[in-house]
Enzyme design. Structure first.
Site, mmCIF file in Angstrom:
data_model
loop_
_atom_site.group_PDB
_atom_site.id
_atom_site.type_symbol
_atom_site.label_atom_id
_atom_site.label_comp_id
_atom_site.label_asym_id
_atom_site.label_seq_id
_atom_site.Cartn_x
_atom_site.Cartn_y
_atom_site.Cartn_z
ATOM 1 N N LYS A 55 14.559 5.343 -1.920
ATOM 2 C CA LYS A 55 13.604 6.194 -2.627
ATOM 3 C C LYS A 55 14.281 7.361 -3.313
ATOM 4 C CE LYS A 55 9.264 5.103 -0.423
ATOM 5 N NZ LYS A 55 8.083 5.576 0.308
ATOM 6 N N LYS A 108 8.327 -8.537 -2.722
ATOM 7 C CA LYS A 108 7.299 -8.223 -1.742
ATOM 8 C C LYS A 108 6.040 -7.734 -2.463
ATOM 9 C CE LYS A 108 6.497 -5.081 2.091
ATOM 10 N NZ LYS A 108 7.026 -4.151 3.053
ATOM 11 N N LYS A 168 1.800 -2.505 -4.530
ATOM 12 C CA LYS A 168 0.941 -1.941 -5.547
ATOM 13 C C LYS A 168 1.750 -1.522 -6.782
ATOM 14 C CE LYS A 168 -3.123 0.914 -5.753
ATOM 15 N NZ LYS A 168 -4.042 1.790 -5.044
#
Ligand code: TRP
Length: 327
Positions: free
Chosen positions: A111, A193, A196
């Site tokens: 991230k 995977k 959203k």
């Protein structure tokens, strides 16, 4: 009774990836364990977000979880920020959590590489997660594979705190992971995977017709170029979804039809669509009912937070006593 704790980010309505990977399992586990389920909104602010959207996503997540069958009379369902002891314990754990381990977390490396400016909260995210779990002295934590590293850090925090402040008898148990049976659901593109942010999801509450529009073009075994080419079920995402939604006899039948080219992929998808509709229609109905009575959601979350706080307060009191706070 064995106690479990699990958390989920307030990402809005559930999609079938987080339904199969987490919440469906929570519904099963609440029968056997004393269960704490938390919508972790403080975890959601470590990256850029819109305040109004956070409120809505938190509420939609609560509705999806309740509609999936988490029973507020049986489980303790609550929102993290309504129990302030989570952040209090997280600060305390900041004083024992090892920086090196935090910097080595895969999720942090991932991230932070995508952010221009990295908030400290992104680094200490797993410390708050350790606080979530240990505040309730949970024995088991149902999670997907991707959370195993964070859970190891929770165990290390428990060990370090115990060694320093409760050496004779460990105060915090070391929580164990209970890896969710359907750990990883792939998106309909079959290559990443379901998530959203990648736009490859199927919403838990989507209408059957909308789900069908997504299933039709979904990627299958690339070896099945023509209708007569036999396929390998295990490499096909549609087959994996059958395993999650269809009864075992159907799954066996699907495998035979695929590997003998008895069915074309579209036939296989039609059967999957029927299985999905059978499981998801009642969830969608419940979600509609819940949405129609907003007070029911508020009541469930408020009572969840009250019950969670009773436990959390006790833990914090004992922690502070052992650490030399107060008179
Ligand atoms: N980090 C978890 C995730 O992204 C969410 C989470 C926060 C969690 N606190 C937790 C999971 C405690 C289990 C236990 O999925």
């Amino acid at each position: 009774m064995t106690r479990i704790f699990s958390g989920i980010q307030p990402s809005g309505e559930l999609h079938i990836g987080n339904y199969l990977g987490a919440v469906k399992n929570w519904v099963a586990l609440q029968q056997r364990f004393e269960s704490f389920y938390c919508i972790v909104d403080y975890h959601a602010i470590t990256v850029e977000y819109e305040p109004a959207a956070l409120r809505e996503r938190t509420r939609d997540m609560a509705i999806s979880i309740l509609a999936s069958g988490v029973d507020p009379a049986r489980s303790i369902l609550f929102v993290q920020s309504s129990v302030p002891e989570h952040t209090e314990l997280a600060w305390i754990f900041n004083s024992v959590a090892p920086l090196g381990e935090l910097e080595r977390q895969t999720q942090f490396k991932d991230k932070s590489s995508r952010q221009e400016s990295i908030a400290v909260g992104l680094l200490t995210y797993p410390v708050l997660q350790a606080a979530d779990i240990l505040l309730y002295k949970a024995d088991l934590v149902p999670v997907g594979e991707d959370q195993l590293q964070h859970l190891e850090l929770s165990r290390e925090v428990a060990r370090k705190w115990n060694a320093r402040f409760s050496p004779a008898t460990p105060f915090f148990p070391e929580p164990k992971a209970e890896v969710t049976p359907t750990a990883r659901v792939m998106g309909l593109d079959g290559s990443a995977k379901m998530s959203k942010s990648l736009g490859n999801t199927v919403g838990l509450l989507e209408e059957p017709a909308a789900i069908w529009e997504k299933l039709k073009p979904a990627v299958t075994d690339p070896a099945r170029v023509r209708r007569t080419d036999p396929g390998t079920p295990e490499v096909c995402n549609i087959y994996h979804l059958h395993k999650a939604f269809s009864p075992p006899e159907t799954v066996r039948h699907v495998a035979v039809q695929c590997s003998t080219a008895g069915w074309g992929c579209i036939d296989c998808k039609k059967v999957l669509h029927e299985s999905m509709t059978a499981e998801l229609a009642p969830v969608r109905e419940r979600a509609k009912e819940i949405r129609a009575s907003p007070i029911a959601v508020d009541t469930a979350l408020r009572s969840g937070a009250e019950r969670a706080r009773t436990v959390a307060r006790d833990t914090i009191r004992e922690v502070k006593e052992r650490m030399g706070f107060g008179s």
